[in-house]
Design a protein around this motif. Sequence first.
Motif, PDB file in Angstrom:
ATOM      1  N   GLY A 183       0.807  -1.374   0.007  1.00 55.98           N
ATOM      2  CA  GLY A 183       0.163  -0.014  -0.046  1.00 55.98           C
ATOM      3  C   GLY A 183       0.966   1.391   0.016  1.00 55.98           C
ATOM      4  N   ASP A 184       1.828   1.344   0.587  1.00 55.45           N
ATOM      5  CA  ASP A 184       3.032   2.554   0.756  1.00 55.45           C
ATOM      6  C   ASP A 184       3.297   2.649  -0.718  1.00 55.45           C
ATOM      7  OD1 ASP A 184       2.292   2.589   3.317  1.00 55.45           O
ATOM      8  OD2 ASP A 184       4.366   2.317   3.836  1.00 55.45           O
ATOM      9  N   THR A 185       3.709   1.567  -1.435  1.00 52.97           N
ATOM     10  CA  THR A 185       4.153   1.719  -2.688  1.00 52.97           C
ATOM     11  C   THR A 185       3.018   2.383  -3.926  1.00 52.97           C
ATOM     12  OG1 THR A 185       6.001   0.238  -2.706  1.00 52.97           O
ATOM     13  CG2 THR A 185       5.014   0.868  -4.979  1.00 52.97           C
ATOM     14  N   ALA A 186       1.777   1.907  -3.560  1.00 51.62           N
ATOM     15  CA  ALA A 186       0.743   2.071  -4.482  1.00 51.62           C
ATOM     16  C   ALA A 186       0.233   3.492  -4.356  1.00 51.62           C
ATOM     17  CB  ALA A 186      -0.403   1.047  -4.235  1.00 51.62           C
ATOM     18  N   SER A 187       0.199   3.784  -2.897  1.00 54.33           N
ATOM     19  CA  SER A 187      -0.220   5.154  -2.676  1.00 54.33           C
ATOM     20  C   SER A 187       0.793   6.379  -3.255  1.00 54.33           C
ATOM     21  CB  SER A 187      -0.781   5.368  -1.284  1.00 54.33           C
ATOM     22  OG  SER A 187       0.485   5.009  -0.333  1.00 54.33           O
ATOM     23  N   ALA A 188       2.078   5.984  -2.885  1.00 54.26           N
ATOM     24  CA  ALA A 188       3.000   6.975  -3.353  1.00 54.26           C
ATOM     25  C   ALA A 188       3.144   7.261  -4.688  1.00 54.26           C
ATOM     26  CB  ALA A 188       4.435   6.477  -2.572  1.00 54.26           C
ATOM     27  N   LEU A 189       3.116   5.996  -5.571  1.00 52.57           N
ATOM     28  CA  LEU A 189       2.918   6.214  -6.883  1.00 52.57           C
ATOM     29  C   LEU A 189       1.610   6.974  -7.532  1.00 52.57           C
ATOM     30  CD1 LEU A 189       4.044   2.748  -8.063  1.00 52.57           C
ATOM     31  CD2 LEU A 189       5.564   4.876  -8.400  1.00 52.57           C
ATOM     32  N   GLY A 231      -4.238   3.008  11.673  1.00 47.02           N
ATOM     33  CA  GLY A 231      -3.330   3.727  12.276  1.00 47.02           C
ATOM     34  C   GLY A 231      -3.813   3.820  13.725  1.00 47.02           C
ATOM     35  N   GLY A 232      -3.025   4.694  14.426  1.00 49.70           N
ATOM     36  CA  GLY A 232      -3.616   4.670  15.824  1.00 49.70           C
ATOM     37  C   GLY A 232      -2.716   5.418  16.535  1.00 49.70           C
ATOM     38  N   PRO A 233      -2.839   5.923  17.831  1.00 48.89           N
ATOM     39  CA  PRO A 233      -2.054   6.677  18.776  1.00 48.89           C
ATOM     40  C   PRO A 233      -0.611   5.681  18.806  1.00 48.89           C
ATOM     41  CG  PRO A 233      -4.200   6.734  19.650  1.00 48.89           C
ATOM     42  CD  PRO A 233      -4.292   5.736  18.479  1.00 48.89           C
ATOM     43  N   TRP A 234       0.302   6.594  19.252  1.00 45.03           N
ATOM     44  CA  TRP A 234       1.594   5.814  19.509  1.00 45.03           C
ATOM     45  C   TRP A 234       1.502   4.754  20.592  1.00 45.03           C
ATOM     46  CZ3 TRP A 234       6.506   5.612  17.893  1.00 45.03           C
ATOM     47  CH2 TRP A 234       7.449   4.982  18.684  1.00 45.03           C
ATOM     48  N   PRO A 235       2.097   3.498  20.533  1.00 48.06           N
ATOM     49  CA  PRO A 235       3.040   3.043  19.389  1.00 48.06           C
ATOM     50  C   PRO A 235       2.474   2.228  18.209  1.00 48.06           C
ATOM     51  CG  PRO A 235       3.037   1.510  21.214  1.00 48.06           C
ATOM     52  CD  PRO A 235       2.007   2.362  21.622  1.00 48.06           C
ATOM     53  N   ALA A 236       1.263   2.421  18.187  1.00 53.31           N
ATOM     54  CA  ALA A 236       0.365   1.855  16.891  1.00 53.31           C
ATOM     55  C   ALA A 236       1.315   2.520  15.770  1.00 53.31           C
ATOM     56  CB  ALA A 236      -1.123   1.916  17.026  1.00 53.31           C
ATOM     57  N   SER A 237       1.222   3.890  15.665  1.00 47.75           N
ATOM     58  CA  SER A 237       1.682   4.689  14.469  1.00 47.75           C
ATOM     59  C   SER A 237       2.332   5.752  14.919  1.00 47.75           C
ATOM     60  CB  SER A 237       0.690   4.838  13.667  1.00 47.75           C
ATOM     61  OG  SER A 237      -0.252   5.824  13.964  1.00 47.75           O
ATOM     62  N   THR A 238       3.189   6.425  14.154  1.00 44.54           N
ATOM     63  CA  THR A 238       4.173   7.686  14.444  1.00 44.54           C
ATOM     64  C   THR A 238       3.205   8.968  14.070  1.00 44.54           C
ATOM     65  OG1 THR A 238       4.948   7.527  12.325  1.00 44.54           O
ATOM     66  CG2 THR A 238       6.274   6.512  14.055  1.00 44.54           C
ATOM     67  N   ALA A 239       1.946   8.751  13.477  1.00 45.17           N
ATOM     68  CA  ALA A 239       1.054   9.880  13.012  1.00 45.17           C
ATOM     69  C   ALA A 239      -0.437   9.398  12.948  1.00 45.17           C
ATOM     70  CB  ALA A 239       1.571  10.229  11.512  1.00 45.17           C
ATOM     71  N   ALA A 240      -1.093   9.443  13.924  1.00 44.06           N
ATOM     72  CA  ALA A 240      -2.094   8.894  14.117  1.00 44.06           C
ATOM     73  C   ALA A 240      -3.454   9.543  13.148  1.00 44.06           C
ATOM     74  CB  ALA A 240      -2.745   9.212  15.683  1.00 44.06           C
ATOM     75  N   ALA A 241      -2.961  10.486  12.706  1.00 39.04           N
ATOM     76  CA  ALA A 241      -3.910  11.154  11.972  1.00 39.04           C
ATOM     77  C   ALA A 241      -3.954  10.803  10.309  1.00 39.04           C
ATOM     78  CB  ALA A 241      -3.635  12.902  11.658  1.00 39.04           C
ATOM     79  N   HIS A 242      -3.066   9.773  10.445  1.00 34.92           N
ATOM     80  CA  HIS A 242      -2.859   9.084   8.722  1.00 34.92           C
ATOM     81  C   HIS A 242      -3.081   7.806   8.768  1.00 34.92           C
ATOM     82  CE1 HIS A 242      -1.390  12.741   6.778  1.00 34.92           C
ATOM     83  NE2 HIS A 242      -0.847  13.167   7.945  1.00 34.92           N
ATOM     84  N   THR A 243      -3.170   7.270   7.540  1.00 35.86           N
ATOM     85  CA  THR A 243      -3.492   5.396   7.435  1.00 35.86           C
ATOM     86  C   THR A 243      -2.677   5.244   6.491  1.00 35.86           C
ATOM     87  OG1 THR A 243      -5.133   3.949   7.000  1.00 35.86           O
ATOM     88  CG2 THR A 243      -5.369   6.164   6.055  1.00 35.86           C
ATOM     89  N   SER A 244      -2.069   3.808   6.716  1.00 36.30           N
ATOM     90  CA  SER A 244      -1.415   3.239   5.615  1.00 36.30           C
ATOM     91  C   SER A 244      -2.345   2.234   4.844  1.00 36.30           C
ATOM     92  CB  SER A 244      -0.242   2.260   6.344  1.00 36.30           C
ATOM     93  OG  SER A 244      -1.012   1.324   7.198  1.00 36.30           O
ATOM     94  N   VAL A 245      -3.480   2.117   4.991  1.00 31.92           N
ATOM     95  CA  VAL A 245      -4.544   1.229   4.295  1.00 31.92           C
ATOM     96  C   VAL A 245      -5.596   2.158   3.817  1.00 31.92           C
ATOM     97  CG1 VAL A 245      -5.872  -0.738   4.041  1.00 31.92           C
ATOM     98  CG2 VAL A 245      -3.449  -0.863   5.408  1.00 31.92           C
TER      99      VAL A 245
END
Length: 484
Positions: free
Chosen positions: A145-151, A427-441
Amino acid sequence: MIHSYDPRTGEPAGAPFAATTDGEVDAVVLAARAAAPAWRAAERATVLDAVATALEESVEELWRTADAETALGEVRLRGEVARAAGQFRLFAQVLRDGGHVEAVIDHATAEPPMPDLRRMNHPLPGVVGVFAASNFPFAFSVAGGDTASALAAGCPVVVKAHDGHPRTSELSQKIIQSALPDPALLGLVRGLDAGGRLVRHPAVAAVGFTGSIPGGKAVQALIGERPDPIPFYGELGSVNPVVVLPSAGRDGLARGFAASLTLGVGQFCTNPGLLFVPDDVELLTSLSEAVAAAVGGPMLTERIRDGFLHGLARLGKLTSLAEGRAGEGAFAVTPQVFATDLATFAEGLPGLAEECFGPAAVVVTYGDPAELPAVLDRLEGSLTATIHATDPGEAGEVAEVLLRKAGRLIWNGWPTGVAVRWAMHHGGPWPASTAAAHTSVGAAAIRRWLVPTAYQDWPAELLPPELREDNPLGVPRRVDGVLT
Protein backbone atom coordinates in the motif's frame (compact mmCIF):
# COMPACT_ATOMS: atom_id res chain seq x y z
CA MET A 1 25.27 -11.05 1.97
CA ILE A 2 21.52 -11.40 2.54
CA HIS A 3 20.14 -14.91 2.86
CA SER A 4 16.50 -15.90 2.95
CA TYR A 5 15.49 -19.15 4.62
CA ASP A 6 12.65 -21.60 4.22
CA PRO A 7 10.83 -21.45 7.59
CA ARG A 8 9.79 -25.09 7.19
CA THR A 9 13.35 -26.41 7.03
CA GLY A 10 15.59 -23.58 8.19
CA GLU A 11 17.65 -24.08 5.03
CA PRO A 12 18.61 -21.24 2.65
CA ALA A 13 15.96 -20.48 0.04
CA GLY A 14 18.25 -19.99 -2.94
CA ALA A 15 21.46 -18.07 -3.47
CA PRO A 16 22.22 -15.01 -1.30
CA PHE A 17 21.86 -11.41 -2.41
CA ALA A 18 24.51 -8.74 -2.09
CA ALA A 19 23.68 -5.73 0.08
CA THR A 20 23.29 -2.47 -1.81
CA THR A 21 26.32 -0.19 -1.56
CA ASP A 22 26.13 3.51 -0.76
CA GLY A 23 26.93 4.38 -4.36
CA GLU A 24 24.22 2.07 -5.62
CA VAL A 25 21.67 3.59 -3.23
CA ASP A 26 22.56 7.05 -4.50
CA ALA A 27 22.17 5.94 -8.12
CA VAL A 28 18.76 4.33 -7.49
CA VAL A 29 17.41 7.36 -5.60
CA LEU A 30 18.69 9.88 -8.15
CA ALA A 31 17.25 7.85 -11.03
CA ALA A 32 13.89 7.80 -9.25
CA ARG A 33 14.00 11.56 -8.74
CA ALA A 34 14.80 12.12 -12.41
CA ALA A 35 11.73 10.09 -13.39
CA ALA A 36 9.39 12.17 -11.23
CA PRO A 37 8.44 15.09 -13.55
CA ALA A 38 7.22 12.85 -16.37
CA TRP A 39 5.37 10.64 -13.89
CA ARG A 40 3.48 13.56 -12.39
CA ALA A 41 2.27 14.51 -15.85
CA ALA A 42 1.36 10.92 -16.82
CA GLU A 43 -2.06 9.27 -16.90
CA ARG A 44 -1.29 7.53 -13.61
CA ALA A 45 -4.67 5.87 -13.10
CA THR A 46 -4.27 3.86 -16.30
CA VAL A 47 -0.78 2.80 -15.27
CA LEU A 48 -1.93 1.70 -11.81
CA ASP A 49 -4.61 -0.47 -13.39
CA ALA A 50 -1.92 -2.01 -15.60
CA VAL A 51 0.23 -2.75 -12.55
CA ALA A 52 -2.71 -4.53 -10.93
CA THR A 53 -3.22 -6.65 -14.04
CA ALA A 54 0.49 -7.51 -14.19
CA LEU A 55 0.42 -8.71 -10.59
CA GLU A 56 -2.68 -10.82 -11.18
CA GLU A 57 -1.22 -12.39 -14.32
CA SER A 58 1.96 -13.31 -12.40
CA VAL A 59 0.24 -14.77 -9.33
CA GLU A 60 1.51 -18.31 -9.96
CA GLU A 61 5.16 -17.29 -9.94
CA LEU A 62 4.65 -14.80 -7.15
CA TRP A 63 3.01 -17.08 -4.63
CA ARG A 64 5.46 -19.92 -5.23
CA THR A 65 8.45 -17.61 -4.80
CA ALA A 66 7.02 -16.11 -1.62
CA ASP A 67 6.05 -19.47 -0.16
CA ALA A 68 9.66 -20.68 -0.37
CA GLU A 69 10.71 -17.70 1.75
CA THR A 70 7.72 -17.34 4.10
CA ALA A 71 5.90 -20.72 4.32
CA LEU A 72 2.60 -18.82 4.30
CA GLY A 73 0.97 -21.24 1.88
CA GLU A 74 -0.81 -21.02 -1.45
CA VAL A 75 -4.24 -19.86 -0.27
CA ARG A 76 -2.91 -17.03 1.89
CA LEU A 77 -0.38 -15.85 -0.70
CA ARG A 78 -2.76 -15.95 -3.66
CA GLY A 79 -5.16 -13.88 -1.61
CA GLU A 80 -2.43 -11.44 -0.72
CA VAL A 81 -1.45 -10.94 -4.36
CA ALA A 82 -5.10 -10.21 -5.10
CA ARG A 83 -5.15 -7.70 -2.25
CA ALA A 84 -1.99 -6.01 -3.54
CA ALA A 85 -3.52 -5.74 -7.00
CA GLY A 86 -6.71 -4.39 -5.43
CA GLN A 87 -4.75 -1.62 -3.73
CA PHE A 88 -3.39 -0.40 -7.06
CA ARG A 89 -6.92 -0.48 -8.53
CA LEU A 90 -8.31 1.44 -5.56
CA PHE A 91 -5.80 4.23 -6.07
CA ALA A 92 -6.62 4.33 -9.76
CA GLN A 93 -10.19 5.07 -8.64
CA VAL A 94 -8.93 7.71 -6.20
CA LEU A 95 -7.12 9.50 -9.03
CA ARG A 96 -10.15 9.40 -11.31
CA ASP A 97 -12.35 10.76 -8.54
CA GLY A 98 -9.97 13.68 -7.97
CA GLY A 99 -11.10 14.46 -4.44
CA HIS A 100 -7.63 13.76 -3.06
CA VAL A 101 -6.35 17.09 -4.42
CA GLU A 102 -8.82 18.88 -2.09
CA ALA A 103 -9.28 21.80 -4.50
CA VAL A 104 -10.60 24.99 -2.88
CA ILE A 105 -11.41 28.34 -4.53
CA ASP A 106 -12.19 31.57 -2.71
CA HIS A 107 -12.93 34.32 -5.24
CA ALA A 108 -11.80 37.88 -4.61
CA THR A 109 -14.25 40.17 -2.83
CA ALA A 110 -14.53 43.96 -2.68
CA GLU A 111 -16.20 44.27 0.72
CA PRO A 112 -14.30 43.34 2.73
CA PRO A 113 -11.34 43.43 0.33
CA MET A 114 -10.00 39.91 -0.09
CA PRO A 115 -7.61 38.42 -2.68
CA ASP A 116 -8.44 35.54 -5.00
CA LEU A 117 -7.18 32.41 -3.23
CA ARG A 118 -7.00 28.88 -4.59
CA ARG A 119 -5.49 25.83 -2.95
CA MET A 120 -4.85 22.21 -3.86
CA ASN A 121 -2.59 19.29 -2.97
CA HIS A 122 0.50 18.41 -5.00
CA PRO A 123 2.89 15.43 -4.77
CA LEU A 124 5.76 15.75 -2.33
CA PRO A 125 8.78 17.17 -4.17
CA GLY A 126 11.02 14.14 -3.91
CA VAL A 127 11.30 10.39 -3.57
CA VAL A 128 9.32 8.33 -1.04
CA GLY A 129 11.39 5.77 0.85
CA VAL A 130 9.48 2.65 1.91
CA PHE A 131 10.56 -0.01 4.41
CA ALA A 132 8.91 -3.33 3.57
CA ALA A 133 7.33 -5.48 6.28
CA SER A 134 8.14 -9.12 6.97
CA ASN A 135 4.65 -10.47 7.60
CA PHE A 136 2.99 -9.42 4.33
CA PRO A 137 5.38 -10.15 1.44
CA PHE A 138 3.00 -8.48 -1.02
CA ALA A 139 0.42 -6.26 0.70
CA PHE A 140 2.97 -4.43 2.91
CA SER A 141 6.12 -5.00 0.90
CA VAL A 142 7.36 -3.93 -2.54
CA ALA A 143 3.86 -4.28 -4.03
CA GLY A 144 2.21 -2.90 -0.92
CA GLY A 145 0.00 0.00 0.00
CA ASP A 146 2.84 2.46 0.62
CA THR A 147 4.17 1.86 -2.89
CA ALA A 148 0.73 2.04 -4.49
CA SER A 149 -0.37 5.19 -2.66
CA ALA A 150 2.92 7.03 -3.22
CA LEU A 151 2.95 6.23 -6.94
CA ALA A 152 -0.67 7.35 -7.12
CA ALA A 153 0.25 10.64 -5.47
CA GLY A 154 2.84 11.23 -8.18
CA CYS A 155 5.95 10.31 -6.19
CA PRO A 156 8.64 7.84 -7.28
CA VAL A 157 9.41 5.14 -4.72
CA VAL A 158 12.53 3.37 -3.47
CA VAL A 159 11.84 0.34 -1.29
CA LYS A 160 14.21 -1.07 1.30
CA ALA A 161 13.47 -4.76 0.80
CA HIS A 162 12.91 -6.94 3.84
CA ASP A 163 15.74 -9.40 4.39
CA GLY A 164 13.24 -12.20 5.02
CA HIS A 165 11.98 -12.32 1.43
CA PRO A 166 14.56 -10.75 -0.94
CA ARG A 167 13.69 -13.00 -3.89
CA THR A 168 10.00 -12.15 -3.61
CA SER A 169 10.91 -8.46 -3.40
CA GLU A 170 12.99 -8.58 -6.58
CA LEU A 171 10.31 -10.45 -8.50
CA SER A 172 7.60 -8.02 -7.34
CA GLN A 173 9.73 -5.08 -8.43
CA LYS A 174 10.29 -6.49 -11.91
CA ILE A 175 6.60 -7.23 -12.43
CA ILE A 176 5.53 -3.74 -11.35
CA GLN A 177 8.29 -2.12 -13.41
CA SER A 178 7.01 -3.94 -16.49
CA ALA A 179 3.83 -1.84 -16.29
CA LEU A 180 5.48 1.49 -15.45
CA PRO A 181 6.47 4.00 -18.15
CA ASP A 182 9.92 4.27 -16.52
CA PRO A 183 11.34 1.42 -14.39
CA ALA A 184 13.29 3.95 -12.32
CA LEU A 185 9.99 4.95 -10.68
CA LEU A 186 10.30 1.90 -8.42
CA GLY A 187 13.78 1.31 -7.02
CA LEU A 188 14.93 -1.41 -4.63
CA VAL A 189 17.77 -1.51 -2.12
CA ARG A 190 18.87 -4.24 0.30
CA GLY A 191 20.60 -4.34 3.66
CA LEU A 192 20.63 -2.43 6.94
CA ASP A 193 23.22 0.10 5.83
CA ALA A 194 21.35 0.73 2.59
CA GLY A 195 18.22 1.50 4.60
CA GLY A 196 20.12 4.10 6.59
CA ARG A 197 21.55 5.65 3.44
CA LEU A 198 18.05 5.80 1.94
CA VAL A 199 16.57 7.60 4.95
CA ARG A 200 19.35 10.17 5.02
CA HIS A 201 19.42 10.80 1.25
CA PRO A 202 18.64 14.46 0.46
CA ALA A 203 16.35 13.48 -2.45
CA VAL A 204 14.06 11.46 -0.13
CA ALA A 205 11.06 13.56 0.92
CA ALA A 206 9.23 11.13 3.25
CA VAL A 207 9.50 7.62 4.66
CA GLY A 208 6.88 4.91 5.15
CA PHE A 209 7.62 2.04 7.53
CA THR A 210 5.88 -1.08 8.79
CA GLY A 211 7.68 -3.05 11.47
CA SER A 212 8.66 -3.21 15.12
CA ILE A 213 8.85 -0.40 17.67
CA PRO A 214 12.67 -0.63 17.92
CA GLY A 215 12.93 -0.59 14.13
CA GLY A 216 10.66 2.42 13.88
CA LYS A 217 12.62 4.28 16.55
CA ALA A 218 15.84 3.53 14.66
CA VAL A 219 14.42 5.02 11.46
CA GLN A 220 13.16 8.06 13.37
CA ALA A 221 16.66 8.54 14.80
CA LEU A 222 18.15 8.43 11.30
CA ILE A 223 15.70 11.08 10.16
CA GLY A 224 16.83 13.16 13.12
CA GLU A 225 20.35 13.13 11.67
CA ARG A 226 19.21 14.87 8.49
CA PRO A 227 19.79 18.61 8.12
CA ASP A 228 16.18 18.88 6.91
CA PRO A 229 13.34 17.09 8.73
CA ILE A 230 11.01 14.92 6.65
CA PRO A 231 7.72 13.18 7.52
CA PHE A 232 7.93 9.65 8.92
CA TYR A 233 4.85 7.45 8.69
CA GLY A 234 5.52 4.35 10.75
CA GLU A 235 3.19 1.52 11.72
CA LEU A 236 4.76 -0.11 14.78
CA GLY A 237 3.37 -2.14 17.71
CA SER A 238 -0.23 -2.91 18.66
CA VAL A 239 -1.97 -5.20 21.16
CA ASN A 240 -5.52 -4.55 19.85
CA PRO A 241 -7.58 -4.95 23.04
CA VAL A 242 -10.87 -6.85 22.86
CA VAL A 243 -13.46 -6.20 25.58
CA VAL A 244 -16.20 -8.77 26.14
CA LEU A 245 -19.00 -7.17 28.17
CA PRO A 246 -21.53 -9.18 30.24
CA SER A 247 -24.29 -8.93 27.61
CA ALA A 248 -22.08 -10.36 24.82
CA GLY A 249 -23.29 -13.41 22.99
CA ARG A 250 -21.17 -16.44 23.86
CA ASP A 251 -21.91 -18.62 20.85
CA GLY A 252 -18.75 -18.83 18.74
CA LEU A 253 -16.89 -16.27 20.85
CA ALA A 254 -14.08 -18.62 21.89
CA ARG A 255 -13.67 -20.08 18.41
CA GLY A 256 -13.56 -16.60 16.90
CA PHE A 257 -10.90 -15.51 19.33
CA ALA A 258 -8.71 -18.56 18.72
CA ALA A 259 -9.05 -18.22 14.96
CA SER A 260 -8.11 -14.53 15.02
CA LEU A 261 -5.24 -15.13 17.44
CA THR A 262 -3.62 -17.86 15.35
CA LEU A 263 -4.32 -16.55 11.84
CA GLY A 264 -1.04 -16.51 9.94
CA VAL A 265 0.69 -17.93 13.06
CA GLY A 266 -0.33 -14.76 14.86
CA GLN A 267 1.89 -12.60 12.66
CA PHE A 268 -0.67 -9.86 12.06
CA CYS A 269 -0.35 -6.28 13.29
CA THR A 270 -4.04 -6.55 14.25
CA ASN A 271 -3.61 -9.72 16.32
CA PRO A 272 -5.89 -9.65 19.44
CA GLY A 273 -3.22 -9.64 22.16
CA LEU A 274 -5.49 -8.63 25.07
CA LEU A 275 -8.91 -10.10 25.84
CA PHE A 276 -10.98 -8.72 28.74
CA VAL A 277 -13.77 -11.09 29.81
CA PRO A 278 -16.18 -11.54 32.71
CA ASP A 279 -14.89 -13.90 35.40
CA ASP A 280 -17.02 -16.80 34.22
CA VAL A 281 -15.84 -20.40 34.51
CA GLU A 282 -17.82 -21.59 31.52
CA LEU A 283 -16.46 -18.85 29.28
CA LEU A 284 -12.88 -19.43 30.42
CA THR A 285 -13.28 -23.15 29.79
CA SER A 286 -14.51 -22.55 26.25
CA LEU A 287 -11.60 -20.19 25.58
CA SER A 288 -9.14 -22.75 26.92
CA GLU A 289 -10.61 -25.52 24.77
CA ALA A 290 -10.59 -23.40 21.62
CA VAL A 291 -6.95 -22.38 22.05
CA ALA A 292 -5.91 -25.92 22.97
CA ALA A 293 -7.34 -27.13 19.66
CA ALA A 294 -5.37 -24.54 17.69
CA VAL A 295 -2.24 -25.54 15.77
CA GLY A 296 0.86 -23.40 15.47
CA GLY A 297 3.24 -23.26 12.54
CA PRO A 298 6.51 -21.80 11.33
CA MET A 299 7.11 -18.11 11.87
CA LEU A 300 8.54 -16.05 9.06
CA THR A 301 12.13 -15.86 10.26
CA GLU A 302 14.31 -17.23 13.00
CA ARG A 303 14.60 -13.75 14.47
CA ILE A 304 10.83 -13.34 14.69
CA ARG A 305 10.56 -16.81 16.27
CA ASP A 306 13.18 -15.90 18.87
CA GLY A 307 11.38 -12.63 19.62
CA PHE A 308 8.15 -14.54 20.20
CA LEU A 309 9.85 -16.92 22.61
CA HIS A 310 11.31 -13.96 24.48
CA GLY A 311 7.82 -12.50 24.78
CA LEU A 312 6.49 -15.78 26.15
CA ALA A 313 9.21 -15.76 28.80
CA ARG A 314 8.11 -12.28 29.83
CA LEU A 315 4.49 -13.42 30.17
CA GLY A 316 5.46 -16.67 31.91
CA LYS A 317 4.85 -15.14 35.35
CA LEU A 318 1.11 -15.31 34.59
CA THR A 319 -1.11 -18.37 34.81
CA SER A 320 -1.21 -20.44 31.64
CA LEU A 321 -4.81 -20.67 30.43
CA ALA A 322 -4.18 -22.86 27.40
CA GLU A 323 -1.52 -24.06 25.03
CA GLY A 324 -2.22 -25.20 21.50
CA ARG A 325 -0.59 -27.97 19.55
CA ALA A 326 2.94 -27.60 18.29
CA GLY A 327 3.32 -26.68 14.68
CA GLU A 328 5.71 -28.16 12.18
CA GLY A 329 8.78 -26.45 10.78
CA ALA A 330 12.19 -25.22 11.81
CA PHE A 331 10.80 -21.87 13.01
CA ALA A 332 7.54 -23.30 14.36
CA VAL A 333 5.85 -22.09 17.55
CA THR A 334 2.90 -23.13 19.69
CA PRO A 335 -0.11 -20.87 20.44
CA GLN A 336 -0.24 -19.88 24.09
CA VAL A 337 -2.70 -17.86 26.14
CA PHE A 338 -2.16 -16.61 29.67
CA ALA A 339 -4.70 -15.46 32.27
CA THR A 340 -4.79 -12.93 35.07
CA ASP A 341 -7.34 -10.83 36.92
CA LEU A 342 -7.92 -7.13 36.33
CA ALA A 343 -6.20 -5.96 39.52
CA THR A 344 -3.05 -7.98 38.86
CA PHE A 345 -3.01 -6.84 35.25
CA ALA A 346 -3.28 -3.19 36.34
CA GLU A 347 -0.38 -3.65 38.77
CA GLY A 348 1.74 -5.12 35.97
CA LEU A 349 1.25 -2.27 33.52
CA PRO A 350 2.77 -1.27 31.20
CA GLY A 351 4.81 -4.48 30.91
CA LEU A 352 1.87 -6.90 30.77
CA ALA A 353 0.38 -4.95 27.86
CA GLU A 354 3.47 -5.06 25.64
CA GLU A 355 3.02 -6.72 22.27
CA CYS A 356 4.16 -10.33 21.95
CA PHE A 357 4.26 -10.67 18.18
CA GLY A 358 2.85 -14.09 17.37
CA PRO A 359 0.05 -16.42 18.54
CA ALA A 360 0.01 -15.32 22.18
CA ALA A 361 -2.45 -13.31 24.24
CA VAL A 362 -3.39 -12.37 27.78
CA VAL A 363 -6.95 -12.99 28.99
CA VAL A 364 -7.89 -10.54 31.75
CA THR A 365 -10.87 -11.43 33.91
CA TYR A 366 -13.00 -8.83 35.67
CA GLY A 367 -15.87 -8.90 38.14
CA ASP A 368 -17.38 -5.43 37.86
CA PRO A 369 -17.42 -3.87 34.35
CA ALA A 370 -17.38 -0.43 35.98
CA GLU A 371 -13.71 -1.06 36.83
CA LEU A 372 -12.72 -1.55 33.18
CA PRO A 373 -12.51 2.07 31.93
CA ALA A 374 -9.84 3.13 34.43
CA VAL A 375 -7.60 0.22 33.43
CA LEU A 376 -8.28 0.52 29.70
CA ASP A 377 -7.36 4.19 29.91
CA ARG A 378 -3.82 3.17 30.93
CA LEU A 379 -3.22 1.15 27.77
CA GLU A 380 -1.02 2.54 25.02
CA GLY A 381 -2.37 3.20 21.55
CA SER A 382 -3.42 0.39 19.21
CA LEU A 383 -4.49 0.00 15.63
CA THR A 384 -7.81 -1.49 16.72
CA ALA A 385 -10.06 -1.90 19.73
CA THR A 386 -13.06 -4.22 19.88
CA ILE A 387 -16.22 -4.49 21.98
CA HIS A 388 -18.42 -7.57 22.18
CA ALA A 389 -21.90 -6.82 23.54
CA THR A 390 -25.57 -7.05 22.64
CA ASP A 391 -26.56 -3.93 24.59
CA PRO A 392 -24.99 -0.76 23.14
CA GLY A 393 -25.96 1.17 26.26
CA GLU A 394 -23.75 -1.09 28.33
CA ALA A 395 -20.69 -0.10 26.27
CA GLY A 396 -20.86 3.69 26.55
CA GLU A 397 -18.01 4.43 28.96
CA VAL A 398 -15.78 1.64 27.62
CA ALA A 399 -16.35 2.86 24.07
CA GLU A 400 -15.45 6.42 25.08
CA VAL A 401 -12.10 5.25 26.48
CA LEU A 402 -11.30 3.03 23.49
CA LEU A 403 -12.08 5.90 21.12
CA ARG A 404 -8.96 7.60 22.47
CA LYS A 405 -6.85 4.44 22.20
CA ALA A 406 -7.33 3.10 18.67
CA GLY A 407 -7.72 4.09 15.05
CA ARG A 408 -10.41 1.50 14.24
CA LEU A 409 -13.26 0.45 16.55
CA ILE A 410 -14.93 -2.94 15.97
CA TRP A 411 -18.30 -4.16 17.24
CA ASN A 412 -18.87 -7.89 17.74
CA GLY A 413 -16.06 -8.89 15.40
CA TRP A 414 -12.34 -9.60 15.37
CA PRO A 415 -9.55 -7.23 14.38
CA THR A 416 -7.58 -9.40 11.97
CA GLY A 417 -8.38 -8.54 8.36
CA VAL A 418 -8.04 -4.95 7.12
CA ALA A 419 -10.38 -4.07 4.27
CA VAL A 420 -8.80 -1.99 1.49
CA ARG A 421 -11.61 0.53 1.07
CA TRP A 422 -12.31 4.25 1.00
CA ALA A 423 -13.34 4.47 4.66
CA MET A 424 -10.56 2.35 6.18
CA HIS A 425 -8.24 3.84 8.78
CA HIS A 426 -5.19 1.76 9.66
CA GLY A 427 -3.28 3.78 12.21
CA GLY A 428 -3.60 4.87 15.80
CA PRO A 429 -1.95 6.62 18.74
CA TRP A 430 1.66 5.77 19.58
CA PRO A 431 3.03 3.11 19.44
CA ALA A 432 0.51 1.87 16.89
CA SER A 433 1.81 4.53 14.52
CA THR A 434 3.95 7.66 14.46
CA ALA A 435 1.17 9.77 12.92
CA ALA A 436 -2.28 8.92 14.24
CA ALA A 437 -3.98 11.27 11.78
CA HIS A 438 -2.84 9.16 8.83
CA THR A 439 -3.56 5.66 7.54
CA SER A 440 -1.41 3.14 5.69
CA VAL A 441 -4.44 1.30 4.24
CA GLY A 442 -7.39 2.64 2.28
CA ALA A 443 -7.93 5.58 -0.04
CA ALA A 444 -6.84 8.19 2.51
CA ALA A 445 -3.32 6.70 2.55
CA ILE A 446 -2.48 8.92 -0.42
CA ARG A 447 -2.65 12.01 1.81
CA ARG A 448 0.71 11.14 3.38
CA TRP A 449 2.51 11.92 0.14
CA LEU A 450 0.74 15.20 -0.70
CA VAL A 451 1.42 18.81 0.29
CA PRO A 452 -0.89 21.82 -0.23
CA THR A 453 -0.06 24.95 -2.20
CA ALA A 454 -2.13 28.15 -2.16
CA TYR A 455 -2.24 30.47 -5.20
CA GLN A 456 -3.03 34.13 -4.49
CA ASP A 457 -4.19 36.31 -7.41
CA TRP A 458 -2.40 33.86 -9.70
CA PRO A 459 -2.70 34.28 -13.51
CA ALA A 460 -5.43 32.01 -14.87
CA GLU A 461 -3.17 30.60 -17.59
CA LEU A 462 -0.68 29.42 -14.95
CA LEU A 463 -3.20 27.74 -12.67
CA PRO A 464 -3.36 23.95 -12.48
CA PRO A 465 -6.39 22.52 -14.31
CA GLU A 466 -7.99 21.57 -10.99
CA LEU A 467 -8.17 25.25 -9.99
CA ARG A 468 -9.29 26.82 -13.27
CA GLU A 469 -12.75 28.29 -13.51
CA ASP A 470 -13.94 25.76 -16.10
CA ASN A 471 -12.70 22.78 -14.01
CA PRO A 472 -11.72 20.74 -17.10
CA LEU A 473 -10.96 17.62 -15.06
CA GLY A 474 -14.28 17.72 -13.24
CA VAL A 475 -12.77 17.26 -9.77
CA PRO A 476 -14.81 17.89 -6.61
CA ARG A 477 -14.13 21.43 -5.35
CA ARG A 478 -15.20 23.80 -2.60
CA VAL A 479 -15.96 27.15 -4.26
CA ASP A 480 -16.65 30.15 -2.03
CA GLY A 481 -17.43 27.76 0.80
CA VAL A 482 -19.78 25.52 -1.18
CA LEU A 483 -18.82 21.96 -2.08
CA THR A 484 -19.49 21.35 -5.76
